[in-house]
Design an enzyme around this catalytic site. Structure first.
Site, mmCIF file in Angstrom:
data_model
loop_
_atom_site.group_PDB
_atom_site.id
_atom_site.type_symbol
_atom_site.label_atom_id
_atom_site.label_comp_id
_atom_site.label_asym_id
_atom_site.label_seq_id
_atom_site.Cartn_x
_atom_site.Cartn_y
_atom_site.Cartn_z
ATOM 1 N N HIS A 170 0.852 -1.089 -0.180
ATOM 2 C CA HIS A 170 -0.043 0.017 0.078
ATOM 3 C C HIS A 170 0.919 1.123 0.027
ATOM 4 O O HIS A 170 1.869 1.512 0.810
ATOM 5 C CB HIS A 170 -0.998 0.057 1.144
ATOM 6 C CG HIS A 170 -1.914 1.101 1.293
ATOM 7 N ND1 HIS A 170 -3.204 1.125 0.617
ATOM 8 C CD2 HIS A 170 -1.531 2.435 1.713
ATOM 9 C CE1 HIS A 170 -3.702 2.305 0.935
ATOM 10 N NE2 HIS A 170 -2.958 3.066 1.466
ATOM 11 N N CYS A 171 0.810 1.986 -1.182
ATOM 12 C CA CYS A 171 1.623 3.340 -1.142
ATOM 13 C C CYS A 171 0.804 4.390 -0.709
ATOM 14 O O CYS A 171 0.067 4.818 -1.310
ATOM 15 C CB CYS A 171 2.107 3.458 -2.603
ATOM 16 S SG CYS A 171 3.159 4.833 -3.069
#
Length: 408
Positions: A261-262
């Protein structure tokens, strides 16, 4: 609703003109502060929630809520950069403390499992503000050609286009129909073992239905499968995940071939948007390095970009040069961080391993550290450099096929 009305978090109709009225949480907090009483547990969180709910802007169909995390970068970044341009020591303090504050805020939100638009807002506003400073402070000096400005602008547009594609569906698995729990069909009960990513179970099928226009399908465990083969069961989404899929605790969804998850795009990186994510990082690196080079050639004439970055005697001779030089150093710090992320991504692709798989391999001590620990080779999907890159370039090229048993 008129443009200044809205429905608050308690379901009541409210108006912007009454934003400071009938705020029970804030009134109680002020009363306690005036009487020197301590606040009850959770009072500050309730006050913050109330203020965030009332922070709105007029709109055609009713006042829209402003995400509080969007505001700090718009205010703090220009102020800090202008302060850093006043003196060399101020610039050193600001540019040193800024990464520390960002890492602390990332750790805080990651620990609380919260999604925030702060990093996305900071990234987009940084791009816009750096471009504005370049056009206003660097281009008028006359050392930058028109074709160079066009090339820089095209790189920025391509990067934003790739970023927009990376913000789309990363490959979410369909949500089960009606959130119904799956039914076991004809399989004996087995023991279930928990893990941080879900429960590995030999239970049976999960009925799943697509959303947002995806095709309806069913994912189930065949009864005749050999013993010892486990399917990855997600207790949150109530479905059986295919190989390499994972559950994102921030998005609350399972994603095909989940990488990570960026926070910079406020979304997961998975099967459908991994290529666009790499493309956005690559365009950012090229555009940023090109802009830094053009700026240093303008304010530090006669020096190579690397030497000018470390030694530029005339950088603080006037405020315009000081601001440009400060922005260059800010861009360099950000570019170095993004370059490290891109390097890790490219190495992971070369060994056909995702960041999630590398993290799990380190936890379970099942992977090999290579290249000084920059990459963790699990050996499970590694088929050689060319095959690994061919597999990556074919991601999302065709929708996942259902077997004949699934159709039946």
């Amino acid at each position: 609703l008129c443009c200044c009305e809205y429905v608050d978090r308690r379901g009541r109709r409210n108006h912007l003109a009454a934003c400071c009225c009938d705020c029970e949480e804030l009134d109680d907090g002020c009363d306690r502060w005036l009487t020197c009483k301590s606040l009850p547990p959770g009072a500050l969180e309730r006050i913050a929630d109330s203020i965030a709910d009332r922070l709105r802007l007029p709109w055609f169909s009713g006042a829209v809520k402003i995400n509080v995390s969007l505001v700090p970068p718009l205010v703090l970044l220009p102020v800090l950069l202008h302060v850093a341009a006043l003196h060399f020591l101020l610039g050193l303090i600001v540019l040193t403390s800024l990464p520390v504050v960002l890492l602390w805020y990332y750790y805080l939100t990651h620990r609380r499992k919260e999604r925030t638009l702060f990093f996305l807002s900071l990234g987009l506003f940084s791009l816009g503000y750096m471009y504005y400073v370049f056009l206003r402070e660097v281009v008028p000096r006359g050392h930058v050609e028109y074709s160079q400005v066009v090339a820089l602008t095209c790189g920025l547009i391509l990067m934003l286009a790739a970023l927009s594609r990376a913000k789309k569906d990363p490959g979410y698995l369909p949500i089960p129909a009606g959130s119904e729990k799956p039914m076991q069909q004809g399989l004996p009960n087995k023991s279930v073992r928990g893990s941080s990513t879900g429960l590995h179970s030999t239970s049976a099928a999960a009925s799943s239905r697509a959303v947002n226009g995806e095709a309806t399908g069913y994912c189930r465990v065949p009864a005749e499968r050999p013993e010892g083969v486990r399917k990855d069961w997600c207790t949150k989404c109530l479905l059986v995940r295919p190989a390499r899929a994972g559950h994102c605790r921030l998005c609350g969804r399972c994603v095909r071939r989940l990488d990570h998850h960026c926070v910079w795009i406020n979304s997961c990186v998975g099967e459908q948007n991994h290529q666009a994510f790499i493309l956005a990082l690559s365009f950012f690196m090229l555009t940023s390095v090109y802009g830094i080079t053009l700026t240093l050639h303008t304010i530090c004439r006669g020096r190579t970009p690397f030497v000018a970055l470390l030694y530029c005697p005339g950088a603080y001779s006037d405020y315009s040069s000081a601001l440009s030089f400060t922005c260059v150093w800010y861009c360099t710090i950000v570019t170095a961080g993004m370059g490290y992320i891109l390097l890790i991504q490219l190495l992971n692709i070369s060994y056909n391993v995702t960041e999630r798989e590398a993290r799990l391999a380190l936890r379970d001590n099942t992977g090999r550290r290579l290249l000084g620990g920059l990459v963790i080779d699990t050996g499970q999907y590694n088929r050689g450099l060319l095959c690994n890159w061919g597999h990556f370039l074919s991601l999302g090229s065709s929708p996942p096929q259902r077997s004949a048993e699934d159709i039946v």
